[in-house]
Structure formats: C-alpha cells, structure tokens
Design a protein around this motif. Sequence first.
Motif, mmCIF file in Angstrom:
data_model
loop_
_atom_site.group_PDB
_atom_site.id
_atom_site.type_symbol
_atom_site.label_atom_id
_atom_site.label_comp_id
_atom_site.label_asym_id
_atom_site.label_seq_id
_atom_site.Cartn_x
_atom_site.Cartn_y
_atom_site.Cartn_z
ATOM 1 N N UNK A 133 -83.647 -2.096 47.704
ATOM 2 C CA UNK A 133 -83.014 -2.113 46.386
ATOM 3 C C UNK A 133 -83.447 -3.364 45.621
ATOM 4 N N UNK A 134 -84.614 -3.337 44.968
ATOM 5 C CA UNK A 134 -85.069 -4.515 44.222
ATOM 6 C C UNK A 134 -84.233 -4.807 42.984
ATOM 7 N N UNK A 135 -83.597 -3.798 42.415
ATOM 8 C CA UNK A 135 -82.758 -4.007 41.241
ATOM 9 C C UNK A 135 -81.457 -4.679 41.652
ATOM 10 N N UNK A 136 -81.080 -5.766 40.954
ATOM 11 C CA UNK A 136 -79.941 -6.583 41.376
ATOM 12 C C UNK A 136 -78.622 -5.815 41.345
ATOM 13 N N UNK A 137 -78.429 -4.967 40.318
ATOM 14 C CA UNK A 137 -77.165 -4.248 40.213
ATOM 15 C C UNK A 137 -76.994 -3.243 41.357
ATOM 16 N N UNK A 138 -78.035 -2.456 41.583
ATOM 17 C CA UNK A 138 -77.937 -1.471 42.657
ATOM 18 C C UNK A 138 -77.905 -2.151 44.022
ATOM 19 N N UNK A 139 -78.612 -3.276 44.122
ATOM 20 C CA UNK A 139 -78.565 -4.006 45.385
ATOM 21 C C UNK A 139 -77.147 -4.527 45.653
ATOM 22 N N UNK A 140 -76.475 -4.987 44.612
ATOM 23 C CA UNK A 140 -75.096 -5.453 44.773
ATOM 24 C C UNK A 140 -74.192 -4.321 45.267
ATOM 25 N N UNK A 141 -74.400 -3.118 44.704
ATOM 26 C CA UNK A 141 -73.603 -1.975 45.164
ATOM 27 C C UNK A 141 -73.909 -1.641 46.623
ATOM 28 N N UNK A 142 -75.204 -1.713 46.987
ATOM 29 C CA UNK A 142 -75.589 -1.425 48.371
ATOM 30 C C UNK A 142 -74.978 -2.433 49.323
ATOM 31 N N UNK A 143 -74.968 -3.711 48.923
ATOM 32 C CA UNK A 143 -74.371 -4.740 49.774
ATOM 33 C C UNK A 143 -72.863 -4.551 49.852
ATOM 34 N N UNK A 144 -72.247 -4.065 48.753
ATOM 35 C CA UNK A 144 -70.820 -3.748 48.816
ATOM 36 C C UNK A 144 -70.533 -2.640 49.815
ATOM 37 N N UNK A 145 -71.392 -1.610 49.844
ATOM 38 C CA UNK A 145 -71.244 -0.547 50.836
ATOM 39 C C UNK A 145 -71.429 -1.111 52.244
ATOM 40 N N UNK A 146 -72.403 -2.009 52.391
ATOM 41 C CA UNK A 146 -72.655 -2.679 53.667
ATOM 42 C C UNK A 146 -71.392 -3.402 54.151
ATOM 43 N N UNK A 147 -70.787 -4.218 53.257
ATOM 44 C CA UNK A 147 -69.599 -4.983 53.624
ATOM 45 C C UNK A 147 -68.421 -4.066 53.956
ATOM 46 N N UNK A 148 -68.251 -3.006 53.146
ATOM 47 C CA UNK A 148 -67.146 -2.077 53.408
ATOM 48 C C UNK A 148 -67.343 -1.362 54.743
ATOM 49 N N UNK A 319 -59.362 0.912 52.575
ATOM 50 C CA UNK A 319 -59.204 1.167 51.140
ATOM 51 C C UNK A 319 -59.147 -0.148 50.364
ATOM 52 N N UNK A 320 -58.474 -1.153 50.925
ATOM 53 C CA UNK A 320 -58.378 -2.449 50.246
ATOM 54 C C UNK A 320 -59.749 -3.098 50.121
ATOM 55 N N UNK A 321 -60.583 -2.977 51.159
ATOM 56 C CA UNK A 321 -61.948 -3.512 51.085
ATOM 57 C C UNK A 321 -62.700 -2.919 49.896
ATOM 58 N N UNK A 322 -62.542 -1.624 49.701
ATOM 59 C CA UNK A 322 -63.255 -0.947 48.626
ATOM 60 C C UNK A 322 -62.677 -1.307 47.260
ATOM 61 N N UNK A 323 -61.345 -1.473 47.194
ATOM 62 C CA UNK A 323 -60.680 -1.710 45.911
ATOM 63 C C UNK A 323 -60.683 -3.175 45.500
ATOM 64 N N UNK A 324 -60.970 -4.080 46.419
ATOM 65 C CA UNK A 324 -60.852 -5.507 46.121
ATOM 66 C C UNK A 324 -61.729 -5.972 44.962
ATOM 67 N N UNK A 325 -63.021 -5.581 44.870
ATOM 68 C CA UNK A 325 -63.822 -6.073 43.736
ATOM 69 C C UNK A 325 -63.201 -5.763 42.374
ATOM 70 N N UNK A 326 -62.654 -4.553 42.206
ATOM 71 C CA UNK A 326 -62.021 -4.214 40.930
ATOM 72 C C UNK A 326 -60.768 -5.049 40.704
#
Length: 528
Positions: A133-148, A319-326
Amino acid sequence: MNEQRVSHSPGLRAWLGLLVVLGPVLLVAMDGSVLFLAMSKVSDALSPTADQALWILDVYGFAVGSLLIAFGNIGDRYGRLKLLMTGAAVFGAASAGAAFAPGPELLIAFRALMGVAGATLLPSALAVLSELFPDSRRRAKAIGVFAATFAAGFAIGPTIGGRLLSSFWWGSVFLVNLPVVVLFLVLAPILLREVHAARTGRIDILSVLLSTVGILLTVYAIKHAAAQGLTAAPTAAGVVGIATLGWFVRRQLHLEFPLIDFRLFHDRVFTIAAMTGLLPLAAWSATAYLGGIYLQSVLGLTVMDAALVALPGAAVLTVTCIATPAAVARVGPRAALITCHFFIAAGMLLLLAPGTSGGIGWYVASTVIAGIGYGVSFSLVADIAVAAVPTERAGSAAAIAETSNEIGNALGIALLGSLAAAVFRLQGPGLAGTLNETLQTPGLTAAVIGDAKTAFVTGLHAAAAIAAGLHTALGASAVRYLPRAFTSPDDAGPAPQAQDIVEVDGARCPRGSGAPGLDDRPRSRSCG
C-alpha cells in the motif's frame, strides 16, 4: 513538462496480500492467550508444577517481547519476506511439537520456540504492508486492520481454545495453527514481494542476551518464591537477573544503535504511552488466565461454557479497537488515554465481588467494562508514542510501543499470576501448589475443597486489586502530566518516520528505521 499522474489505488493483489499477512498476525496474537481456558486440561494431562504452569503460559510472550526489535533489524538486512517465510515455517513446526509434547518441560521448550518464531513475524508482516500500500491513506487503513486483527487475536484466543477443547484434546489449540501456516507459505511468495533496508544499525548481540537472560532470571526467582517460598538458589538468580537488567540499561545509554532507546522516556507523553502499552496487557492476560481457572475449577463450568462467558468481553474489546479512531477524532487522544485506565480499573474492581459461587455475572461485567479500556489502549498506544518523539527517533518509539505490549502480556501472568500463586500457597490447604493439583488429590473432604477454592479466589482478588491500583495511578498521572493541547497523531498528518532507505524490487525509497511498529511506511508517493 507535465508530470505523469500515477495511480496508487491498491489492486486485488494488495488486498489479497493483506489477507495473507493477517494470518500469521492473528496466530501470534492468539497464541498469547489461547491457553488461558486450556490450562485446566493441560494440567490434567501433564501435571505441571505451579511454576511450570506459569512458564507454559508466559515463556511465549517473553520470547516474543525480548526478540522483537532484534528480528526487526535482522529482517532489514536479510529481507523481510524471507524472514517472514522462515518464521512462519518454524512457528508451524513448533506448534506441532507443542501439540504432542509428552511433558511440561518439552511444552515449555516448544512454546519458547513459538515465541522466537513469533518475534520474526510481527515486524516483518508490518513492513511488507508498506510495499503493498504505497498510498498513505490506504496504508493507514491497512495498518488499522492489522492492529485490529492483532487485538482481536488476543481477545478471541481463549474463546477459540475453549471451543476446540469442547470437542478435541488439549493439543488441538496448537494444531489449529498449521492450516494457516501452510496457506501462508503457499500464497506469500505469489502475493508478496521482498523488502530490504539498504542501511541499518548494527545489531548488538550482547544487548539481546542481556535483556533475555535478565528477564528470565528475574521472573524465575519471582515465580519460585511465589510457589515455594524464598530459597537460596532462586534468590541468587533473581539478584543476578536484576543486575543483568541494570547492565542492559546502562549499555543502551552508550550505544549508537541501542536495542531500546531509554532516552525517549524523558518525554512524559511517550512514557505514559509506553506504560499504557504495558499495563493493560498485564492486567488483561493475568485476569484472563486466572478467570479461566476460576470459571472451570471454582464454579465448575465446562470449558465451552467458560468460553461463552468470556465472549462478551472479547466482543467489546474487538469492537472498541475498531471504533476507537473515530472516538479519538471527537474527544481527542488525551481524554481517550485517561479514560481507558479508569475503565480498566473499574473492571478490575468488579472482580473483587465474585466468590466461590454465583460470580458469573460479576465476571462478565468486569470483562465488558475493562474491555472498553483495553480496546482503547490497544488501538491508541503506538500512534501516540510515535507522535510524541522527534521524527528521527520515531522508529525507536514504535519499537518500544510494540515491545511493551508483548512484555506486558507476559509480565501480567508472571507477576500477578505469581502473586495469586503466593496467596494460594499461604492460605490454601497446603496439599499442592495450584488449585487444579489440589483438587486432583484423592480423598479430599468438602471442607478442604472449600478452603482451596477460597484461597484461589483470594489470590484472584489480590491480583485484581493490584491491577486496579496501578491503572488508577497511571490514569491520575495522565491527568496530571499529559498536556491539554495534546492532539491526535492523525491531526498532524502521517506519523513521523525515521529516515532510512527501503529497497523494494530494486527501487530505493526513504522509510522508517525498520523497527516493528508504525514506522515501516514510505515517506514519498514517488517511491510507490
């Protein structure tokens, strides 16, 4: 000259690659907790002593935590995908060995080997995502999925273990790893590409040895004292362990490329973030382990019923892991970081209510309330730690944040589990070192069984009370020391990265230092 626009939208390969990478990530996290409900079955089959039972549980976490940073640097030198493949193969082989271990000694050895392999997987898996994921926005989402996924693995581990044990023997909790490992080894060479760093710091082998030996000797002394009281040899081992850890700290302060950069702890925000990485995992792992024994050996639930009781807390945590960024975007990271500790403290205090009968409702309420705090802390720590330090030290900050999670998971069982074991030894009937061993003694009277269960519950209460006190103190420290103007890392743009060069299929691009964490991301779209 008009610049050619380049699309950075990840294709099917990127998303399939993410799914493949998440397999080992889920296994590494899940195996840190999968034995919490399985220990009663393991104890029945292998009859480990009190300190052996604790080693079976936490040697995995100590191995992962002590080697995480070292393997991050090794992957930079020899290739992240190559290390990822090797680690997955060793993890699968060690899982098979653990499943068929004939005694507690070999089970401890195979669990340690699984931890060594797990330490190769986490940093390399996250580094490979930067290429997908070279694009920073999509990479951030991928890393969020990784962390969750990582947090979910910790949360669902006990439930998965309980479900397997309701139908199969105790070794099945390890054999479940094999299909995931085989699938990864088949698909990874097809979907993932090699990632190298062209410039890395020297790996200080002595630092790796000092940290590992110091931790293991110190923990050995604590466990032995809890299970059998103070004796000469273990006490001496503890003194040597503490001295070795002191040598390790002093050495880090004078190295150009330290294994852990302790100078970062001069920053209050970073220190609180690092402690937030350690303490919640310590509280969660200890109470999940002790809670599994409580549900089965004290209340008499089947392993499947115990898994169902643990499910609400696991669901809330995930669920809290997923909802925390928002949520952080609305209330800010300062409020979230402070709140998480008081939620965990409240959950720990609810564990003081259960007795030797009728405590299921209190236990579920405890895991749900604390689960909110756990989910916030798991999602927030790495970004806050990285954002709190200068750009050139972001790699070290991310590495410490990641390591604090693994060490916290192991320390919770080692220290709070040892506290509970010491209380049981002092207040129990004195027939054996653990509740399960005591209940297996022939000819027990109802009074002796009641005394043993009461002693165990008292130990559970002691561990929960200490955890509640520590989280209350850390929450109060966050109120006192976190600046009110503290902003979210997301508000300031991409997390700062340490300067380095990544080589992806021959292209040289700047990126993080290669330490495990959020630093393994290209800094320029031109390197996509």
